[in-house]
Write an enzyme that holds these catalytic residues in place. Structure first.
Site, PDB file in Angstrom:
ATOM      1  N   ASN A  74       0.870  -1.175   0.000  1.00 51.09           N
ATOM      2  CA  ASN A  74       0.000   0.000   0.000  1.00 51.09           C
ATOM      3  C   ASN A  74       0.910   1.229   0.000  1.00 51.09           C
ATOM      4  O   ASN A  74       1.521   1.545   1.015  1.00 51.09           O
ATOM      5  CB  ASN A  74      -0.891  -0.033   1.248  1.00 51.09           C
ATOM      6  CG  ASN A  74      -1.732   1.225   1.386  1.00 51.09           C
ATOM      7  OD1 ASN A  74      -1.773   2.062   0.472  1.00 51.09           O
ATOM      8  ND2 ASN A  74      -2.397   1.370   2.526  1.00 51.09           N
ATOM      9  N   TRP A  75       0.972   1.871  -1.145  1.00 52.26           N
ATOM     10  CA  TRP A  75       1.934   2.985  -1.291  1.00 52.26           C
ATOM     11  C   TRP A  75       1.422   4.284  -0.678  1.00 52.26           C
ATOM     12  O   TRP A  75       2.146   5.277  -0.643  1.00 52.26           O
ATOM     13  CB  TRP A  75       2.277   3.192  -2.775  1.00 52.26           C
ATOM     14  CG  TRP A  75       3.049   2.059  -3.385  1.00 52.26           C
ATOM     15  CD1 TRP A  75       3.309   0.815  -2.823  1.00 52.26           C
ATOM     16  CD2 TRP A  75       3.674   2.031  -4.671  1.00 52.26           C
ATOM     17  NE1 TRP A  75       4.044   0.053  -3.678  1.00 52.26           N
ATOM     18  CE2 TRP A  75       4.280   0.760  -4.833  1.00 52.26           C
ATOM     19  CE3 TRP A  75       3.775   2.956  -5.713  1.00 52.26           C
ATOM     20  CZ2 TRP A  75       4.982   0.410  -5.993  1.00 52.26           C
ATOM     21  CZ3 TRP A  75       4.466   2.601  -6.866  1.00 52.26           C
ATOM     22  CH2 TRP A  75       5.064   1.341  -6.998  1.00 52.26           C
ATOM     23  N   LYS A  76       0.177   4.296  -0.242  1.00 52.49           N
ATOM     24  CA  LYS A  76      -0.426   5.482   0.391  1.00 52.49           C
ATOM     25  C   LYS A  76      -0.163   6.728  -0.485  1.00 52.49           C
ATOM     26  O   LYS A  76      -0.128   6.598  -1.708  1.00 52.49           O
ATOM     27  CB  LYS A  76       0.113   5.631   1.820  1.00 52.49           C
ATOM     28  CG  LYS A  76      -0.094   4.336   2.630  1.00 52.49           C
ATOM     29  CD  LYS A  76       0.151   4.471   4.098  1.00 52.49           C
ATOM     30  CE  LYS A  76      -0.068   3.115   4.773  1.00 52.49           C
ATOM     31  NZ  LYS A  76       0.067   3.166   6.224  1.00 52.49           N
ATOM     32  N   GLY A  99       3.132  -1.191   4.266  1.00 53.18           N
ATOM     33  CA  GLY A  99       3.161   0.245   4.016  1.00 53.18           C
ATOM     34  C   GLY A  99       4.578   0.706   3.703  1.00 53.18           C
ATOM     35  O   GLY A  99       5.073   0.527   2.592  1.00 53.18           O
ATOM     36  N   GLY A 100       5.244   1.264   4.686  1.00 52.06           N
ATOM     37  CA  GLY A 100       6.571   1.870   4.494  1.00 52.06           C
ATOM     38  C   GLY A 100       7.562   0.993   3.748  1.00 52.06           C
ATOM     39  O   GLY A 100       8.257   1.478   2.834  1.00 52.06           O
ATOM     40  N   GLU A 124      -6.618   4.572   7.973  1.00 53.33           N
ATOM     41  CA  GLU A 124      -6.434   6.003   7.680  1.00 53.33           C
ATOM     42  C   GLU A 124      -7.673   6.585   7.019  1.00 53.33           C
ATOM     43  O   GLU A 124      -8.021   7.746   7.245  1.00 53.33           O
ATOM     44  CB  GLU A 124      -5.168   6.186   6.808  1.00 53.33           C
ATOM     45  CG  GLU A 124      -3.909   5.927   7.627  1.00 53.33           C
ATOM     46  CD  GLU A 124      -2.745   5.371   6.857  1.00 53.33           C
ATOM     47  OE1 GLU A 124      -2.731   5.433   5.611  1.00 53.33           O
ATOM     48  OE2 GLU A 124      -1.810   4.840   7.511  1.00 53.33           O
ATOM     49  N   HIS A 127      -9.266   1.010   5.041  1.00 55.53           N
ATOM     50  CA  HIS A 127      -7.992   1.230   5.724  1.00 55.53           C
ATOM     51  C   HIS A 127      -8.214   2.169   6.916  1.00 55.53           C
ATOM     52  O   HIS A 127      -9.023   3.092   6.837  1.00 55.53           O
ATOM     53  CB  HIS A 127      -6.965   1.817   4.751  1.00 55.53           C
ATOM     54  CG  HIS A 127      -5.580   1.797   5.320  1.00 55.53           C
ATOM     55  ND1 HIS A 127      -5.144   2.726   6.229  1.00 55.53           N
ATOM     56  CD2 HIS A 127      -4.562   0.919   5.148  1.00 55.53           C
ATOM     57  CE1 HIS A 127      -3.899   2.425   6.583  1.00 55.53           C
ATOM     58  NE2 HIS A 127      -3.527   1.338   5.947  1.00 55.53           N
ATOM     59  N   SER A 152       3.832  -2.324  10.275  1.00 56.73           N
ATOM     60  CA  SER A 152       5.285  -2.372  10.492  1.00 56.73           C
ATOM     61  C   SER A 152       5.911  -3.717  10.128  1.00 56.73           C
ATOM     62  O   SER A 152       6.819  -4.184  10.817  1.00 56.73           O
ATOM     63  CB  SER A 152       5.625  -1.976  11.940  1.00 56.73           C
ATOM     64  OG  SER A 152       5.222  -0.651  12.194  1.00 56.73           O
ATOM     65  N   GLU A 205      -4.993  -5.071  10.496  1.00 60.48           N
ATOM     66  CA  GLU A 205      -3.965  -4.061  10.713  1.00 60.48           C
ATOM     67  C   GLU A 205      -4.234  -3.345  12.030  1.00 60.48           C
ATOM     68  O   GLU A 205      -5.057  -2.417  12.082  1.00 60.48           O
ATOM     69  CB  GLU A 205      -3.984  -3.026   9.584  1.00 60.48           C
ATOM     70  CG  GLU A 205      -3.710  -3.597   8.216  1.00 60.48           C
ATOM     71  CD  GLU A 205      -3.150  -2.558   7.262  1.00 60.48           C
ATOM     72  OE1 GLU A 205      -2.086  -2.803   6.705  1.00 60.48           O
ATOM     73  OE2 GLU A 205      -3.770  -1.489   7.102  1.00 60.48           O
ATOM     74  N   GLY A 227       2.910   2.175  10.860  1.00 61.61           N
ATOM     75  CA  GLY A 227       3.869   3.271  10.724  1.00 61.61           C
ATOM     76  C   GLY A 227       4.558   3.645  12.022  1.00 61.61           C
ATOM     77  O   GLY A 227       5.214   4.678  12.109  1.00 61.61           O
TER      78      GLY A 227
HETATM   79  O1  LIG Z   1      -0.982   0.646   6.823  1.00 62.93           O
HETATM   80  C1  LIG Z   1      -0.244  -0.240   6.435  1.00 62.93           C
HETATM   81  C2  LIG Z   1      -0.526  -0.948   5.172  1.00 62.93           C
HETATM   82  O2  LIG Z   1      -1.799  -0.664   4.718  1.00 62.93           O
HETATM   83  C3  LIG Z   1       0.968  -0.614   7.192  1.00 62.93           C
HETATM   84  O3  LIG Z   1       1.844   0.444   7.153  1.00 62.93           O
HETATM   85  P1  LIG Z   1       3.349   0.240   7.712  1.00 62.93           P
HETATM   86  O4  LIG Z   1       3.863  -1.031   7.088  1.00 62.93           O
HETATM   87  O5  LIG Z   1       4.078   1.459   7.243  1.00 62.93           O
HETATM   88  O6  LIG Z   1       3.237   0.140   9.202  1.00 62.93           O
END
Ligand SMILES: O=C(CO)COP(=O)(O)O
Length: 251
Positions: free
Chosen positions: A9-11, A234-235, A97, A95, A213, A167, A173
């Site tokens: 997920n590149w956000k 994510g990251g 967010e 998600h 993470s 999640e 994050g």
């Molecule tokens: O929200 C995430 C994937 O959708 C997870 O993010 P991180 O891997 O950066 O913690």
């Protein structure tokens, strides 16, 4: 059918050129085997070119969100039909967010799921508790309610297009990962509740991903748990070597 999936997920990261640089690196470095399904979810503006760029590879493209309406006066929004028209057949819905910053409720999310399924899309549905829910020991209730309100209105047949991503919000994050045991506990709970609502075959055929993470250093241990079918990253999905290492850990 339940299988291993690693999705990035590149956000709100990566410009057009950065997107294509990362895709080139992934094409070069990802293993060619098909045991693990690999998905990337760039931003909306880069979806069409990502689909074209990845043609002929095993990497799938997903959207990070979509609107529940078929179309209309919804400035700034993107419909299911627009996504499928450019070859995007998977969408991340719910998600944390989106829930937190954009006030997406379970009711709205259930609508989005219905719309996506009506367009034969596959949904990666995200659920997960906040830190306060874990501290107050309410996390299983929170997760159950998210499942029930977002997905339990679906028919058994519709579940073939549902993937769940667990999640925990406190792990996103933050560098704080759920332990493999904590992930397994929740994944087994989710599968048990799907079994209770539907039956064993639905529960056993649903892929449940862990997100929060995940890094090359912890991926293998998390993925080794029996109810963890892969990850939503994510990251670490923004760095080709890290993402490839995580895919390899799921292999
Ligand atoms: O929200 C995430 C994937 O959708 C997870 O993010 P991180 O891997 O950066 O913690």
């Amino acid at each position: 059918m339940r299988h291993s999936i690693v999705a990035g997920n590149w956000k709100m990261h990566k410009t057009y050129s950065e997107t294509h640089t990362l895709l080139d690196e992934l094409i070069e470095k990802l293993p060619s085997g098909k045991e693990v399904e690999v998905i990337v979810a760039p931003t909306f503006v880069n979806l069409a070119s990502a689909v074209a760029h990845l043609e002929g590879t095993n990497v799938q493209v997903a959207a990070q969100n979509m609107h529940q309406a078929e179309g209309g006066a919804f400035t700034g929004e993107i419909s299911a039909q627009m996504l499928t028209s450019i070859g995007v057949e998977t969408v991340i819905i719910g998600h944390s967010e989106r829930r937190h910053y954009f006030n997406e409720t379970d009711a709205v999310l259930a609508d989005k799921v219905n719309t996506a399924l009506r367009h034969n899309m596959r949904v990666i549905y995200c659920i997960g508790e906040e830190l306060k829910d874990r501290e107050s020991k309410q996390f299983l209730n929170v997760i159950f309610n998210q499942l029930r309100d977002g997905l339990f209105h679906l028919t058994k047949e519709q579940w073939s297009n549902i993937v769940i991503a667990y999640e925990p919000v406190w792990a996103i994050g933050t560098g704080m990962t759920a332990t493999p045991e904590q992930a397994q506990e929740i994944h087994a709970f989710i599968r048990q509740e799907i079994d209770r609502k539907y039956d064993k075959s639905v529960a056993e055929n649903t892929s449940i991903l862990y997100g929060g993470s995940v890094k090359p250093s912890n991926a293998q241990e998390i993925f080794s748990k029996p109810d963890v079918d892969g990850g939503l990253i994510g990251g670490a999905a923004l760095v080709a070597d890290d993402f490839v290492a995580i895919v390899n850990a799921a292999n």
